[in-house]
Design a protein around this motif. Structure first.
Motif, short mmCIF file in Angstrom:
data_model
loop_
_atom_site.label_atom_id
_atom_site.label_comp_id
_atom_site.label_asym_id
_atom_site.label_seq_id
_atom_site.Cartn_x
_atom_site.Cartn_y
_atom_site.Cartn_z
N PRO A 125 1.00 -1.05 0.41
CA PRO A 125 0.19 0.24 0.11
C PRO A 125 0.76 1.13 -0.53
CG PRO A 125 -0.51 -1.00 2.24
CD PRO A 125 0.64 -1.84 1.38
N ARG A 126 1.58 1.46 -1.06
CA ARG A 126 2.34 2.56 -1.00
C ARG A 126 3.31 2.14 -2.75
NH1 ARG A 126 7.95 2.01 2.46
NH2 ARG A 126 8.00 0.15 2.09
N LEU A 127 3.99 3.76 -3.35
CA LEU A 127 4.62 3.18 -4.24
C LEU A 127 5.87 3.05 -4.09
CD1 LEU A 127 2.43 5.26 -7.17
CD2 LEU A 127 2.06 2.83 -5.74
N CYS A 173 13.20 4.68 -2.62
CA CYS A 173 12.05 5.49 -2.25
C CYS A 173 10.76 5.17 -1.86
CB CYS A 173 11.78 5.97 -3.80
SG CYS A 173 14.13 6.94 -4.41
N ASN A 174 10.17 6.27 -1.05
CA ASN A 174 8.60 5.47 -1.09
C ASN A 174 7.44 6.48 -1.01
OD1 ASN A 174 9.61 2.72 0.35
ND2 ASN A 174 10.34 4.09 1.82
N LEU A 175 6.81 6.29 -1.94
CA LEU A 175 5.62 7.26 -2.05
C LEU A 175 4.47 7.36 -1.34
CD1 LEU A 175 3.93 10.11 -3.32
CD2 LEU A 175 4.13 8.72 -5.07
N TYR A 176 3.92 8.00 0.21
CA TYR A 176 2.03 7.33 0.36
C TYR A 176 1.76 8.29 -0.17
CZ TYR A 176 6.00 5.49 3.76
OH TYR A 176 6.77 3.91 3.91
N ARG A 177 0.21 8.03 -1.45
CA ARG A 177 -0.18 8.29 -1.76
C ARG A 177 -1.38 9.65 -1.03
NH1 ARG A 177 -1.78 3.24 -5.49
NH2 ARG A 177 -1.31 2.35 -3.07
N TRP A 185 4.82 -2.93 10.71
CA TRP A 185 5.47 -3.34 11.45
C TRP A 185 7.12 -4.01 11.06
CZ3 TRP A 185 6.61 -0.17 15.07
CH2 TRP A 185 5.29 -0.14 15.90
N HIS A 186 8.39 -3.68 10.76
CA HIS A 186 9.80 -4.48 10.20
C HIS A 186 10.62 -3.62 10.71
CE1 HIS A 186 9.42 -1.23 7.85
NE2 HIS A 186 10.65 -0.83 7.25
N SER A 187 11.36 -4.26 10.79
CA SER A 187 13.68 -3.85 10.97
C SER A 187 13.82 -3.87 9.35
CB SER A 187 13.56 -4.29 11.77
OG SER A 187 13.17 -4.74 13.30
N ASP A 188 15.16 -2.89 9.65
CA ASP A 188 15.24 -2.82 7.88
C ASP A 188 17.07 -3.64 8.37
OD1 ASP A 188 13.82 -1.29 6.96
OD2 ASP A 188 14.91 0.50 7.38
N ASP A 189 16.96 -5.28 7.92
CA ASP A 189 17.63 -5.92 8.50
C ASP A 189 17.94 -7.13 7.79
OD1 ASP A 189 15.33 -7.44 8.76
OD2 ASP A 189 15.53 -8.12 11.45
N GLN A 251 11.83 -2.56 16.04
CA GLN A 251 10.96 -2.27 14.93
C GLN A 251 10.55 -0.67 14.19
OE1 GLN A 251 7.69 -5.08 15.30
NE2 GLN A 251 9.52 -7.24 14.29
N HIS A 252 9.60 -0.85 13.22
CA HIS A 252 9.46 0.83 12.56
C HIS A 252 8.23 0.47 11.77
CE1 HIS A 252 13.05 0.30 10.11
NE2 HIS A 252 12.34 0.83 9.59
N ARG A 253 7.00 0.95 12.09
CA ARG A 253 5.97 1.43 10.82
C ARG A 253 5.91 2.73 10.69
NH1 ARG A 253 0.55 -0.50 13.52
NH2 ARG A 253 0.74 1.26 15.08
N VAL A 254 5.11 2.82 10.01
CA VAL A 254 4.31 4.39 9.12
C VAL A 254 2.55 4.13 8.80
CG1 VAL A 254 3.90 5.90 7.65
CG2 VAL A 254 6.35 5.47 8.35
N PRO A 255 1.58 4.64 10.27
CA PRO A 255 0.31 3.44 10.31
C PRO A 255 -0.23 4.07 9.07
CG PRO A 255 0.67 4.32 12.00
CD PRO A 255 2.35 4.87 11.64
N PRO A 263 0.12 13.70 -0.14
CA PRO A 263 0.90 12.60 -0.54
C PRO A 263 1.88 12.81 0.40
CG PRO A 263 -0.20 13.25 -2.38
CD PRO A 263 -0.58 14.07 -1.29
N ARG A 264 2.97 11.95 0.59
CA ARG A 264 4.29 11.97 1.49
C ARG A 264 5.62 11.09 0.32
NH1 ARG A 264 6.44 8.33 4.81
NH2 ARG A 264 8.51 9.54 6.28
N ILE A 265 6.22 11.80 0.62
CA ILE A 265 8.16 11.43 0.05
C ILE A 265 8.80 10.87 0.85
CG2 ILE A 265 9.52 11.03 -1.82
CD1 ILE A 265 7.98 12.59 -4.07
N ASN A 266 9.38 9.28 1.12
CA ASN A 266 10.60 9.20 2.00
C ASN A 266 11.36 9.08 1.51
OD1 ASN A 266 11.44 6.60 3.67
ND2 ASN A 266 11.53 8.97 4.77
N LEU A 267 12.88 8.54 1.54
CA LEU A 267 13.71 8.24 0.86
C LEU A 267 14.60 8.07 2.16
CD1 LEU A 267 14.93 12.08 -1.43
CD2 LEU A 267 13.17 9.29 -1.41
O1 LIG Z 1 8.13 6.15 5.08
C1 LIG Z 1 9.11 5.59 6.40
O2 LIG Z 1 8.96 6.50 7.08
C2 LIG Z 1 9.91 4.56 6.67
C3 LIG Z 1 10.12 3.39 5.46
C4 LIG Z 1 9.98 2.53 6.05
O3 LIG Z 1 10.43 2.00 7.40
C5 LIG Z 1 10.65 1.67 4.67
O4 LIG Z 1 10.53 1.59 3.86
O5 LIG Z 1 11.61 0.37 5.53
#
Ligand SMILES: O=C(O)CCC(=O)C(=O)O
Length: 278
Positions: A125-127, A173-177, A185-189, A251-255, A263-267
């Protein structure tokens, strides 16, 4: 109510009449209170509520700690080492961030990824868009290598490397529309990120809350009910660095949200190692 919470509640019981305190020899013996009758109605003897130590300590679900000010935060020191966040709320000034957001939204080749979960495949559920020399696999689906960095992304990578002292070779790159786009919830591991990866996360556009939770100790059997939570609102132009044991111990998440969100862009810049070279 789940079993754990039920057991954690304060326990007690109704006791019989209070026992008189032991009497010093010099004090006269007074008649003990007896049930009395007025007009034929029985009077119930005095009863007290007696507190009994619960089998388990009474536990509270902790309130999340909000982190929103510029600074370095040691968020934990165990079990695998120090976990640290560094927050730079106005890393890009708002005017510059406005045109960067527009360029990125228009010029990045955004795609929707198909992931695989326990119940089968689903559309993330994001691009997203991946940049780097090596492929990136998460949620059992792989993004192919893409060495053709957009010049704006290269410029942002250089600026982040300068301020952080770290280098990066990859970028998700993440786009939350809208409000219903999210990441669970996850970890970048992932193994390609190596041990104690540094993740630099730069946000543009709508503010969304980046939530973190500490992984529970082994004795909790994977139950996150009582773990620490952090909320980091990430707004337009904010840079967040995650360092040390953060990916191993948190762990982290964006609920999803339930009100209109633009829209929000996250890199998220990272360093990926080719298979077997960590
Ligand atoms: O959008 C964010 O701030 C976090 C993105 C994230 O956790 C991920 O893509 O692994």
């Amino acid at each position: 109510m789940d079993e754990k919470r039920r057991r954690a509640r304060v326990q007690g019981a109704w006791a019989g009449p209070a026992k008189p305190a032991s009497r010093p020899a010099s004090q006269p013996v007074l008649p003990t209170a007896k049930p009395q009758r007025w007009g034929g109605d029985p009077v119930i003897p005095d009863k007290r509520f007696v507190y009994k130590e619960p089998g388990e300590v009474n536990r509270r679900v902790p309130e999340p700690r909000v982190i929103e000010k510029d600074g370095t935060y040691e968020i934990s020191t165990s079990p695998t080492g120090v976990s640290r966040l560094r927050l730079f709320p106005v890393f890009i000034d708002p005017k510059e961030a406005d045109w960067m957001f527009e360029q990125l939204q228009r010029e990045i080749p955004w795609r929707q990824k198909t992931n695989v979960g326990p119940d089968g495949s689903y559309q993330e559920p994001r691009l997203t868009c991946w940049y780097g020399e090596v492929p990136y696999t998460y949620a059992r689906s792989t993004m192919q290598p893409n060495p053709h960095w957009h010049p704006l992304l290269t410029m942002l990578k250089d600026r982040i490397e300068e301020i952080s002292g770290f280098t990066f070779n990859s970028l998700l790159c993440n786009l939350y529309r809208h409000d219903k786009d999210s990441i669970d919830w996850h970890s970048d591991d992932e193994p390609n990120l190596g041990k104690n990866p540094i993740i630099a996360s730069l946000s543009f556009g709508e503010t969304r809350v980046f939530q973190m939770r500490k992984k529970p100790p082994a004795g909790e059997h994977g139950d996150y009910t009582y773990v620490e939570h952090l909320h980091v609102p990430l707004d337009h132009g904010t840079l967040l660095l995650m360092e040390g044991a953060t990916q191993e111990d948190w762990q982290h998440r964006v609920p999803k949200e339930y009100h209109d969100r633009r829209p929000r862009i996250n890199l998220t810049f990272r360093t990926m190692f080719p298979e077997g070279k960590k």
